[in-house]
Design an enzyme around this catalytic site. Structure first.
Site, mmCIF file in Angstrom:
data_model
loop_
_atom_site.group_PDB
_atom_site.id
_atom_site.type_symbol
_atom_site.label_atom_id
_atom_site.label_comp_id
_atom_site.label_asym_id
_atom_site.label_seq_id
_atom_site.Cartn_x
_atom_site.Cartn_y
_atom_site.Cartn_z
ATOM 1 N N HIS A 28 -3.188 38.449 -13.254
ATOM 2 C CA HIS A 28 -2.243 38.348 -12.410
ATOM 3 C C HIS A 28 -2.639 38.097 -11.004
ATOM 4 O O HIS A 28 -3.267 38.901 -10.615
ATOM 5 C CB HIS A 28 -1.429 39.864 -12.545
ATOM 6 N N SER A 29 -1.921 36.903 -10.521
ATOM 7 C CA SER A 29 -2.373 36.756 -9.233
ATOM 8 C C SER A 29 -3.893 36.352 -8.894
ATOM 9 O O SER A 29 -4.241 35.300 -9.858
ATOM 10 C CB SER A 29 -1.835 37.883 -8.163
ATOM 11 N N MET A 30 -4.407 37.058 -7.930
ATOM 12 C CA MET A 30 -6.105 36.517 -7.942
ATOM 13 C C MET A 30 -6.625 36.864 -9.330
ATOM 14 O O MET A 30 -7.511 36.101 -9.660
ATOM 15 C CB MET A 30 -6.622 37.764 -7.028
#
Length: 259
Positions: free
Chosen positions: A102-104
């Protein structure tokens, strides 16, 4: 599927320092390795096993500098972090793997996936990337070089439960070093251009009200795979997966059952 000889002969448990298994499975059919967002921790995924088939084991990555590893310096470069996680995953290569980032964490998962495939062949069942632009569409924000106030304001703008902790001075002091290190990792990350294609299928996921990531940014993940690609857009912001957790994780389980 090709697995290295070392991996075939290895039945060691995953390192408990680097991975958290909220529901250990003695004989898993598949391991789902989860990569948290910037400033995030392995506990973000602690509830996921209840929505997955009983033979899928969740192994959430615990980055240095948070939770019970908070005394350790956070890793500030993608190559160092991805190399170390790929090395620590070798004992898990006796079973199929899938990654969710998720995300980074989506970028970290992608970098680890490339290393695993290059060194050990296709052992991943699927790469799931969430709320993170594809490598070709990433642009440094420079926020890691800004003041604490600017950094905190950006985090709060994304939503999620983590942002509320930054309102408490003592917690903020504890959380900011790892958060800033993660933002520095993001700012300094320069993916290969073009990125080498991996064989594993890729599924991209996005909240329809994400303030930073657009649908076109997620569709561009199709560029990294020689396998199938799919995009799911769900209701919510950057942290859509909090409110959508039961249905999202159920869908992940169905995708993994399908190969």
């Amino acid at each position: 599927m090709t697995v290295s000889r070392a991996a075939k002969g290895s039945h060691r448990a995953l390192d408990q320092e680097w991975f958290r298994r909220p529901r250990p499975v003695a004989d898993p059919r598949l391991r789902l390795v989860c990569f948290p967002h910037a400033g995030g921790a392995a506990s973000f995924f602690r509830d996921w096993p209840q929505w997955l088939p009983a033979d899928i084991e969740v192994a959430a990555v615990c980055y240095p500098g948070r939770e019970d590893r908070i005394a350790l310096p956070a890793v500030e470069t993608m190559d160092v972090l991805a190399d170390r996680i790929a090395e620590e995953l070798v004992p898990a290569l006796d079973r199929p793997l899938a990654f969710f980032g998720h995300s980074m964490g989506a970028s970290v998962a992608h970098e680890v996936a490339m290393r695993i495939e290059r060194r050990h062949g296709r052992v991943l069942r699927r790469l799931l990337v969430s709320s993170r632009s594809a490598p070709s569409r990433l642009r440094p924000s420079g926020i890691s070089r800004e003041s604490d106030e600017v950094l905190v304001r950006d985090v709060k703008g994304l939503g999620g439960t983590f942002s509320g902790a930054l309102d408490h001075p003592d917690l903020r002091e504890l959380l900011l070093p790892a958060l800033r290190a993660d933002y520095r990792l993001i700012d300094d990350y320069r993916p290969a251009d073009p990125p080498p294609r991996i064989a594993v299928p890729v599924t991209a996921l996005l909240g329809d009200r994400d303030p930073h990531v657009q649908e076109a940014d997620m569709r561009a993940w199709a560029e990294v795979t020689e396998g199938d690609f799919g995009l799911r857009v769900l209701p919510g912001d950057h942290f859509y997966l909090l409110a959508q957790a039961p249905s999202l994780v159920g869908e992940v389980g169905r995708l993994l059952a399908g190969g």
